[in-house]
Design a protein around this motif. Structure first.
Motif, PDB file in Angstrom:
ATOM      1  N   THR A  57      14.346  -4.773  -3.652  1.00  0.00           N
ATOM      2  CA  THR A  57      13.389  -5.876  -3.805  1.00  0.00           C
ATOM      3  C   THR A  57      13.670  -6.577  -5.128  1.00  0.00           C
ATOM      4  O   THR A  57      14.420  -6.079  -5.970  1.00  0.00           O
ATOM      5  CB  THR A  57      11.936  -5.364  -3.806  1.00  0.00           C
ATOM      6  N   LYS A  58      13.033  -7.718  -5.331  1.00  0.00           N
ATOM      7  CA  LYS A  58      13.127  -8.438  -6.600  1.00  0.00           C
ATOM      8  C   LYS A  58      11.819  -8.256  -7.362  1.00  0.00           C
ATOM      9  O   LYS A  58      10.744  -8.162  -6.756  1.00  0.00           O
ATOM     10  CB  LYS A  58      13.388  -9.930  -6.348  1.00  0.00           C
ATOM     11  N   PRO A  59      11.878  -8.204  -8.699  1.00  0.00           N
ATOM     12  CA  PRO A  59      10.640  -8.080  -9.474  1.00  0.00           C
ATOM     13  C   PRO A  59       9.602  -9.138  -9.113  1.00  0.00           C
ATOM     14  O   PRO A  59       8.393  -8.853  -9.117  1.00  0.00           O
ATOM     15  CB  PRO A  59      11.126  -8.225 -10.922  1.00  0.00           C
ATOM     16  N   LYS A  60      10.048 -10.355  -8.769  1.00  0.00           N
ATOM     17  CA  LYS A  60       9.098 -11.419  -8.437  1.00  0.00           C
ATOM     18  C   LYS A  60       8.359 -11.147  -7.128  1.00  0.00           C
ATOM     19  O   LYS A  60       7.360 -11.810  -6.825  1.00  0.00           O
ATOM     20  CB  LYS A  60       9.822 -12.760  -8.342  1.00  0.00           C
ATOM     21  N   ASP A  61       8.831 -10.157  -6.344  1.00  0.00           N
ATOM     22  CA  ASP A  61       8.159  -9.793  -5.089  1.00  0.00           C
ATOM     23  C   ASP A  61       6.894  -8.979  -5.328  1.00  0.00           C
ATOM     24  O   ASP A  61       6.150  -8.713  -4.379  1.00  0.00           O
ATOM     25  CB  ASP A  61       9.103  -8.971  -4.200  1.00  0.00           C
ATOM     26  N   TRP A  62       6.663  -8.558  -6.575  1.00  0.00           N
ATOM     27  CA  TRP A  62       5.559  -7.654  -6.883  1.00  0.00           C
ATOM     28  C   TRP A  62       4.513  -8.346  -7.741  1.00  0.00           C
ATOM     29  O   TRP A  62       4.831  -9.005  -8.721  1.00  0.00           O
ATOM     30  CB  TRP A  62       6.082  -6.403  -7.597  1.00  0.00           C
ATOM     31  N   THR A  63       3.237  -8.174  -7.348  1.00  0.00           N
ATOM     32  CA  THR A  63       2.109  -8.788  -8.048  1.00  0.00           C
ATOM     33  C   THR A  63       1.261  -7.710  -8.715  1.00  0.00           C
ATOM     34  O   THR A  63       0.975  -6.672  -8.103  1.00  0.00           O
ATOM     35  CB  THR A  63       1.237  -9.589  -7.065  1.00  0.00           C
ATOM     36  N   TRP A  66      15.731  -3.443 -13.781  1.00  0.00           N
ATOM     37  CA  TRP A  66      14.728  -3.997 -12.859  1.00  0.00           C
ATOM     38  C   TRP A  66      13.339  -3.897 -13.490  1.00  0.00           C
ATOM     39  O   TRP A  66      12.552  -4.852 -13.449  1.00  0.00           O
ATOM     40  CB  TRP A  66      14.791  -3.245 -11.533  1.00  0.00           C
ATOM     41  N   LEU A  67      13.034  -2.734 -14.084  1.00  0.00           N
ATOM     42  CA  LEU A  67      11.728  -2.534 -14.713  1.00  0.00           C
ATOM     43  C   LEU A  67      11.537  -3.478 -15.901  1.00  0.00           C
ATOM     44  O   LEU A  67      10.450  -4.026 -16.107  1.00  0.00           O
ATOM     45  CB  LEU A  67      11.573  -1.079 -15.156  1.00  0.00           C
ATOM     46  N   ARG A  68      12.596  -3.674 -16.670  1.00  0.00           N
ATOM     47  CA  ARG A  68      12.492  -4.598 -17.802  1.00  0.00           C
ATOM     48  C   ARG A  68      12.214  -6.025 -17.326  1.00  0.00           C
ATOM     49  O   ARG A  68      11.426  -6.756 -17.945  1.00  0.00           O
ATOM     50  CB  ARG A  68      13.783  -4.543 -18.623  1.00  0.00           C
ATOM     51  N   SER A  69      12.824  -6.407 -16.232  1.00  0.00           N
ATOM     52  CA  SER A  69      12.568  -7.737 -15.672  1.00  0.00           C
ATOM     53  C   SER A  69      11.135  -7.855 -15.186  1.00  0.00           C
ATOM     54  O   SER A  69      10.489  -8.904 -15.349  1.00  0.00           O
ATOM     55  CB  SER A  69      13.538  -8.020 -14.520  1.00  0.00           C
ATOM     56  N   LEU A  70      10.605  -6.765 -14.608  1.00  0.00           N
ATOM     57  CA  LEU A  70       9.213  -6.757 -14.145  1.00  0.00           C
ATOM     58  C   LEU A  70       8.265  -6.924 -15.328  1.00  0.00           C
ATOM     59  O   LEU A  70       7.270  -7.662 -15.245  1.00  0.00           O
ATOM     60  CB  LEU A  70       8.916  -5.454 -13.398  1.00  0.00           C
ATOM     61  N   ARG A 121       5.615  -9.896 -15.463  1.00  0.00           N
ATOM     62  CA  ARG A 121       4.217  -9.595 -15.124  1.00  0.00           C
ATOM     63  C   ARG A 121       3.348  -9.073 -16.267  1.00  0.00           C
ATOM     64  O   ARG A 121       2.146  -8.909 -16.079  1.00  0.00           O
ATOM     65  CB  ARG A 121       4.172  -8.568 -13.982  1.00  0.00           C
ATOM     66  N   ASP A 122       3.940  -8.796 -17.422  1.00  0.00           N
ATOM     67  CA  ASP A 122       3.131  -8.186 -18.481  1.00  0.00           C
ATOM     68  C   ASP A 122       1.981  -9.093 -18.908  1.00  0.00           C
ATOM     69  O   ASP A 122       0.906  -8.616 -19.288  1.00  0.00           O
ATOM     70  CB  ASP A 122       4.006  -7.855 -19.693  1.00  0.00           C
ATOM     71  N   SER A 123       2.170 -10.398 -18.829  1.00  0.00           N
ATOM     72  CA  SER A 123       1.106 -11.329 -19.229  1.00  0.00           C
ATOM     73  C   SER A 123      -0.079 -11.297 -18.275  1.00  0.00           C
ATOM     74  O   SER A 123      -1.163 -11.802 -18.613  1.00  0.00           O
ATOM     75  CB  SER A 123       1.656 -12.756 -19.318  1.00  0.00           C
ATOM     76  N   ASP A 124       0.093 -10.712 -17.088  1.00  0.00           N
ATOM     77  CA  ASP A 124      -1.014 -10.609 -16.130  1.00  0.00           C
ATOM     78  C   ASP A 124      -1.963  -9.466 -16.482  1.00  0.00           C
ATOM     79  O   ASP A 124      -3.068  -9.389 -15.939  1.00  0.00           O
ATOM     80  CB  ASP A 124      -0.467 -10.374 -14.708  1.00  0.00           C
ATOM     81  N   ARG A 125      -1.523  -8.581 -17.354  1.00  0.00           N
ATOM     82  CA  ARG A 125      -2.336  -7.420 -17.725  1.00  0.00           C
ATOM     83  C   ARG A 125      -3.436  -7.817 -18.712  1.00  0.00           C
ATOM     84  O   ARG A 125      -3.288  -8.783 -19.463  1.00  0.00           O
ATOM     85  CB  ARG A 125      -1.455  -6.337 -18.349  1.00  0.00           C
ATOM     86  N   PRO A 126      -4.551  -7.067 -18.742  1.00  0.00           N
ATOM     87  CA  PRO A 126      -5.586  -7.333 -19.750  1.00  0.00           C
ATOM     88  C   PRO A 126      -5.015  -7.177 -21.155  1.00  0.00           C
ATOM     89  O   PRO A 126      -4.176  -6.299 -21.411  1.00  0.00           O
ATOM     90  CB  PRO A 126      -6.640  -6.254 -19.452  1.00  0.00           C
TER      91      PRO A 126
END
Length: 417
Positions: free
Chosen positions: A9-15, A96-100, A104-109
């Motif tokens: 999968t691609k990191p952008k596939d995960w929310t 892959w994890l670094r790209s995630l 997405r880190d900005s989505d976290r509280p």
């Protein structure tokens, strides 16, 4: 069996969905994939600046996330599979994890981002049934302790308080003194199996969610796979469309509809009764009685806190304990516990803590309008090194509550007298 690779999968596939103290959860939203569609990815976190290098040895294979083996070998022997999500191992990739993280880190509280991050050193994660992403709406409740202890192992100084006020309500008072947001929620109302009391508990959870702007973690609401807050007008409207006949977003009307629908869902399910039974039968001594048994059985060991000199159970020991729990355990004289059963009581307390700290997801059945599935999640293994911390916290909570001079009366309707 060919391992599942996250790089398919691609990191952008995960929310981003949500996170707790130890793990963070993402939902798959990419192209249809038989291995990933309708699944969430649960990743371990690590504190910023952590010096734990135990996972950095590239010459040895990291074990699977212990949550998988724990559910398969232990939890599933105590909880019917219909109330559990499926869990499978997925092979991770550092890049892959670094790209995630970048994506997405900005989505976290913000408060979470300041404390910890995804552990990119991990080579294995967990894929689990997505109980939120594919649903128009879902609710997550962290019920907490569903029982009052018996008086047998409590000291004269604590017996009246502990058998009259539940642990959660005392802890809430303690946390409020330290500046935390308060709540009137009492778990014993939720666990009562009484319609009026269950509605009262759900109303208190709703009020805590609304008044804290969603910061309290005992209730989380998800709309179209995304965790929402009370100030999100669009999502609250979707919430109202689901729970009310006229789509009214009036706060009191929405709260009443919410409590009515969820109360019926919980009363129709055996999950809360099962959790209460497991919690109370596994914690039969209270941490006070467990501490007494520990010091009596091991008087020559230096006392650095409850369980400080005891290794964690192996998976075989966990398995052996479950067999004992289903056979001899209930015939033991727990009023006068035997020193030869000390390790079993320690393991039992850890397992009780897992069920005290779990959450439940309530989501509508896709096959039956007006009906809901109730699933138990977040059942992590607890470690012996937590026992001393829990013992000290218990003492602080009770001493604080005693100093307030007040006592909320909590009713344990499931208690056998």
């Amino acid at each position: 069996m060919t391992p599942t690779l996250i790089t398919e999968t691609k990191p952008k596939d995960w929310t981003y969905i949500s996170e707790g103290g130890a793990t963070i959860v993402f939902s798959y939203r990419g192209p249809h994939n038989v291995q990933f569609s309708d699944h969430i990815l649960r990743l371990r976190k690590v504190a910023h600046g952590s010096s734990d290098n135990t996972l950095l040895d590239n010459n040895s294979e990291q074990p699977d996330d212990p949550m998988i083996a724990f559910q398969e070998n232990i939890i599933s022997k105590l909880v019917p599979s219909e109330f559990l999500p499926s869990l499978v191992m997925v092979v991770l990739d550092k890049n892959w994890l670094r790209s995630l993280v970048i994506l997405r880190d900005s989505d976290r509280p913000a408060e979470r981002r300041q404390t910890d991050q995804i552990d990119v050193r991990r080579t294995k994660g967990v894929l689990a049934t997505d109980l939120i992403g594919g649903m128009p709406i879902a609710m997550e409740i962290k019920p907490k302790w569903g029982f009052l202890p018996t008086e047998y192992h409590l000291s004269p100084e604590t017996v009246a308080l502990k058998t009259g006020t539940c642990r959660f309500c005392m802890h809430t008072s303690f946390r409020m003194e330290q500046g935390a947001v308060g709540t009137t929620y009492c778990p014993l109302d939720l666990f009562s199996s009484d319609d009026t009391r269950v509605r009262k508990a759900l109303g208190a959870l709703w009020a805590g969610w609304y008044e804290s702007n969603g910061s309290l973690n005992n209730l989380r609401l998800f709309v179209q796979g995304r965790m929402i807050k009370p100030d999100d007008d669009h999502s609250v409207q979707l919430l109202a469309d689901f729970f009310t006949a006229d789509g009214s977003t009036d706060v009191q009307n929405l709260r009443q509809s919410f409590t009515s629908v969820l109360a019926q869902a919980l009363l129709d399910s055996p999950v809360l009764s099962l959790l209460s039974t497991l919690q109370r039968t596994l914690d039969v001594l209270d941490v006070e009685g467990l501490s007494k048994l520990y010091t009596q059985t091991l008087p020559d060991l230096p006392y650095n806190g409850l369980g400080s000199s005891v290794p964690d159970p192996s998976m075989d020991e966990w398995k052996d304990f479950v067999k004992i729990y289903h056979s001899d355990y209930h015939s033991w004289n727990h009023t006068v516990p035997s020193p030869r059963h000390l390790r079993h009581y320690l393991i039992a307390y850890l397992l009780s803590a897992t069920f005290k700290d779990c959450s439940i997801i309530i989501s509508p059945k896709s096959t039956q309008v007006g009906s809901f599935d109730v699933t138990i999640i977040d059942m992590d293994i607890k470690s012996m090194n937590r026992l001393g911390t829990w013992e000290r916290l218990d003492r602080k909570i009770v001493e604080h509550y005693k100093s307030t001079g007040s006592q909320r009366r909590c009713i344990d309707s499931q208690r056998v007298t």
